[in-house]
Design a protein around this motif. Structure first.
Motif, short mmCIF file in Angstrom:
data_model
loop_
_atom_site.label_atom_id
_atom_site.label_comp_id
_atom_site.label_asym_id
_atom_site.label_seq_id
_atom_site.Cartn_x
_atom_site.Cartn_y
_atom_site.Cartn_z
N ALA A 142 84.49 11.42 -85.14
CA ALA A 142 84.58 10.18 -84.39
C ALA A 142 85.82 10.15 -83.52
O ALA A 142 86.92 10.47 -83.97
N LEU A 143 85.63 9.75 -82.27
CA LEU A 143 86.72 9.52 -81.34
C LEU A 143 86.83 8.01 -81.16
O LEU A 143 85.90 7.37 -80.67
N VAL A 144 87.96 7.45 -81.60
CA VAL A 144 88.14 6.00 -81.63
C VAL A 144 89.13 5.59 -80.55
O VAL A 144 90.25 6.11 -80.49
N HIS A 145 88.73 4.65 -79.71
CA HIS A 145 89.55 4.18 -78.59
C HIS A 145 89.75 2.67 -78.74
O HIS A 145 88.79 1.92 -78.88
N ARG A 146 90.98 2.23 -78.73
CA ARG A 146 91.25 0.80 -78.86
C ARG A 146 92.54 0.42 -78.15
O ARG A 146 93.38 1.27 -77.84
N ILE A 147 92.68 -0.88 -77.92
CA ILE A 147 93.91 -1.44 -77.38
C ILE A 147 94.37 -2.51 -78.36
O ILE A 147 93.70 -3.53 -78.52
N PRO A 148 95.48 -2.29 -79.07
CA PRO A 148 95.95 -3.28 -80.05
C PRO A 148 96.09 -4.66 -79.42
O PRO A 148 96.64 -4.81 -78.33
N HIS A 182 90.82 24.83 -72.15
CA HIS A 182 91.22 26.17 -72.58
C HIS A 182 91.35 26.28 -74.10
O HIS A 182 91.79 27.30 -74.61
N ALA A 183 90.97 25.21 -74.83
CA ALA A 183 90.99 25.24 -76.29
C ALA A 183 89.83 26.11 -76.79
O ALA A 183 88.83 26.31 -76.08
N PRO A 184 89.91 26.62 -78.02
CA PRO A 184 88.86 27.52 -78.51
C PRO A 184 87.55 26.83 -78.86
O PRO A 184 86.49 27.46 -78.80
N ASN A 185 87.60 25.57 -79.25
CA ASN A 185 86.37 24.86 -79.62
C ASN A 185 86.51 23.38 -79.33
O ASN A 185 87.60 22.91 -78.94
N VAL A 186 85.44 22.64 -79.49
CA VAL A 186 85.43 21.22 -79.13
C VAL A 186 86.43 20.43 -79.98
O VAL A 186 87.11 19.53 -79.48
N GLY A 187 86.52 20.73 -81.27
CA GLY A 187 87.46 20.02 -82.12
C GLY A 187 88.89 20.16 -81.63
O GLY A 187 89.64 19.16 -81.55
N GLU A 188 89.29 21.38 -81.29
CA GLU A 188 90.65 21.61 -80.78
C GLU A 188 90.84 20.94 -79.42
O GLU A 188 91.92 20.45 -79.10
N ALA A 189 89.80 20.94 -78.62
CA ALA A 189 89.88 20.28 -77.31
C ALA A 189 90.10 18.77 -77.47
O ALA A 189 90.94 18.17 -76.78
N LEU A 190 89.36 18.15 -78.39
CA LEU A 190 89.50 16.72 -78.60
C LEU A 190 90.87 16.37 -79.17
O LEU A 190 91.44 15.32 -78.84
N LEU A 191 91.42 17.23 -80.01
CA LEU A 191 92.78 17.01 -80.51
C LEU A 191 93.77 16.96 -79.35
O LEU A 191 94.72 16.17 -79.36
N ARG A 192 93.55 17.80 -78.35
CA ARG A 192 94.46 17.79 -77.20
C ARG A 192 94.23 16.58 -76.31
O ARG A 192 95.18 16.05 -75.73
N GLU A 237 82.60 1.32 -71.13
CA GLU A 237 81.46 2.22 -70.99
C GLU A 237 81.86 3.46 -70.18
O GLU A 237 81.38 4.57 -70.45
N PHE A 238 82.76 3.29 -69.21
CA PHE A 238 83.28 4.43 -68.46
C PHE A 238 84.00 5.40 -69.39
O PHE A 238 83.75 6.62 -69.36
N ALA A 239 84.89 4.87 -70.25
CA ALA A 239 85.67 5.72 -71.15
C ALA A 239 84.76 6.47 -72.11
O ALA A 239 84.91 7.69 -72.32
N MET A 240 83.80 5.78 -72.69
CA MET A 240 82.90 6.43 -73.65
C MET A 240 82.03 7.48 -72.98
O MET A 240 81.77 8.55 -73.54
N ALA A 241 81.58 7.19 -71.75
CA ALA A 241 80.78 8.17 -71.01
C ALA A 241 81.62 9.41 -70.70
O ALA A 241 81.14 10.54 -70.80
N CYS A 242 82.89 9.21 -70.33
CA CYS A 242 83.77 10.33 -70.04
C CYS A 242 83.96 11.22 -71.26
O CYS A 242 83.93 12.45 -71.17
N PHE A 243 84.14 10.60 -72.42
CA PHE A 243 84.36 11.37 -73.65
C PHE A 243 83.14 12.24 -73.98
O PHE A 243 83.28 13.43 -74.28
#
Length: 302
Positions: A79-85, A46-56, A97-103
């Protein structure tokens, strides 16, 4: 329900073996039913654009996982960065690969646009065959064994509109999703703004000390130190994480010499930077730069 990461990785490998599918994570990510992520997904749609959606997605990710997710935008990349410290291979091959495909699927679904990736990076080592990954992500610019997962898009993607946006409903969804977030002390993003302030210090050639960062975050040094300990990290660890990401970004730009990058990142000389880079990537900055594929063309205006 929470299960140990080692069990999660093993289950993914067993699923791949039993199904005789070396790309099981990618395939599940592509076909994952809409609505699987509940309020996080609903709010983003329900965000107005992709950038706002990714922020959520970043803001509400603690509702579904303890992984660390960050959105970064520059003039050249989104860039959307996903990591586990502390886990350089992340969730393991199939879950990464699942997470990246979902994004990427999420970006394509919300924008109704076949967005290609400029680059896709994975925490796990490269598999023998990457053909299906290249086909799905729309690029041969795949990077492996980098200690994180990262989906890099053209920055114009952030402004793509979302047809399901509802500006009247969105504040109510945000309010409800925020009320479900765990306490600040247990969230994945425990020190908002810290890494961004480290980047600003480095850009301004200001030494990024604990005292300087605490002042910028309007905290006392003792409070910042306590929050770092509570997040199971350290100031030096956060600084090195930022330096590593910036180093790779600068090395992709041929206008930056290795010496200039070293100074930009706050190292006294080139040798100090090279020792740090060898620790991060088990290769030298020069070798890393020579191994890079040619930069792909940016996404065309739609």
């Amino acid at each position: 329900m929470t299960i140990p990461l080692t069990v999660y990785r093993t289950a993914s490998e067993l699923a791949s073996e039993r199904l005789e599918d070396p790309f099981v994570g990618l395939h599940v990510g592509v076909t994952c039913p809409r609505g699987s992520y509940g309020i996080l997904e609903l709010t983003a749609h329900h965000a107005p654009n992709v950038g706002e959606a990714l922020l959520r997605v970043v803001r509400y990710m603690p509702l579904v996982t303890e992984s660390r997710l960050e959105l970064r935008q520059t003039e050249d990349e989104l860039a959307l960065v996903h990591r586990i410290p502390g886990e350089p291979h992340g969730l393991g091959r199939h879950a990464n690969e699942f997470a990246m495909a979902c994004f990427l699927r999420f970006v394509r679904d919300t924008s109704q646009t076949p967005v290609p990736a400029l680059r896709a990076e994975f925490a796990h080592p490269a598999p023998p065959d990457v053909s299906e990954l290249e086909q799905f992500f729309g690029t041969s610019n795949l990077v492996f064994d980098v200690g994180r997962n990262q989906l890099v898009l053209d920055p114009k993607v952030a402004s793509l509109p979302i047809n399901t946006s509802d500006e009247r409903l969105l504040p109510w969804l945000d309010s409800y999703a925020s009320s479900l977030l765990p306490p600040e002390s247990s969230r994945a993003e425990r020190i908002p703004g810290l890494q961004e302030q480290i980047r600003l210090c480095l850009r301004e050639e200001t030494p990024p000390t604990l005292r300087v960062l605490a002042q910028r975050l309007r905290l006392s040094p003792r409070t910042l130190q306590r929050r770092l300990q509570g997040a199971h990290t350290s100031f030096q660890g956060e600084l090195e994480e930022v330096r590593r990401d910036l180093a790779e970004s600068y090395l992709r730009d041929p206008k930056w010499t290795i010496k200039a990058i070293a100074l930009r990142l706050g190292y006294a000389d080139r040798s100090g930077f090279e020792r740090a880079f060898m620790k991060w990537r088990r290769t030298t900055p020069g070798e890393f730069r020579r191994s890079l594929p040619p930069a792909p063309d940016s996404m065309q205006e739609t």
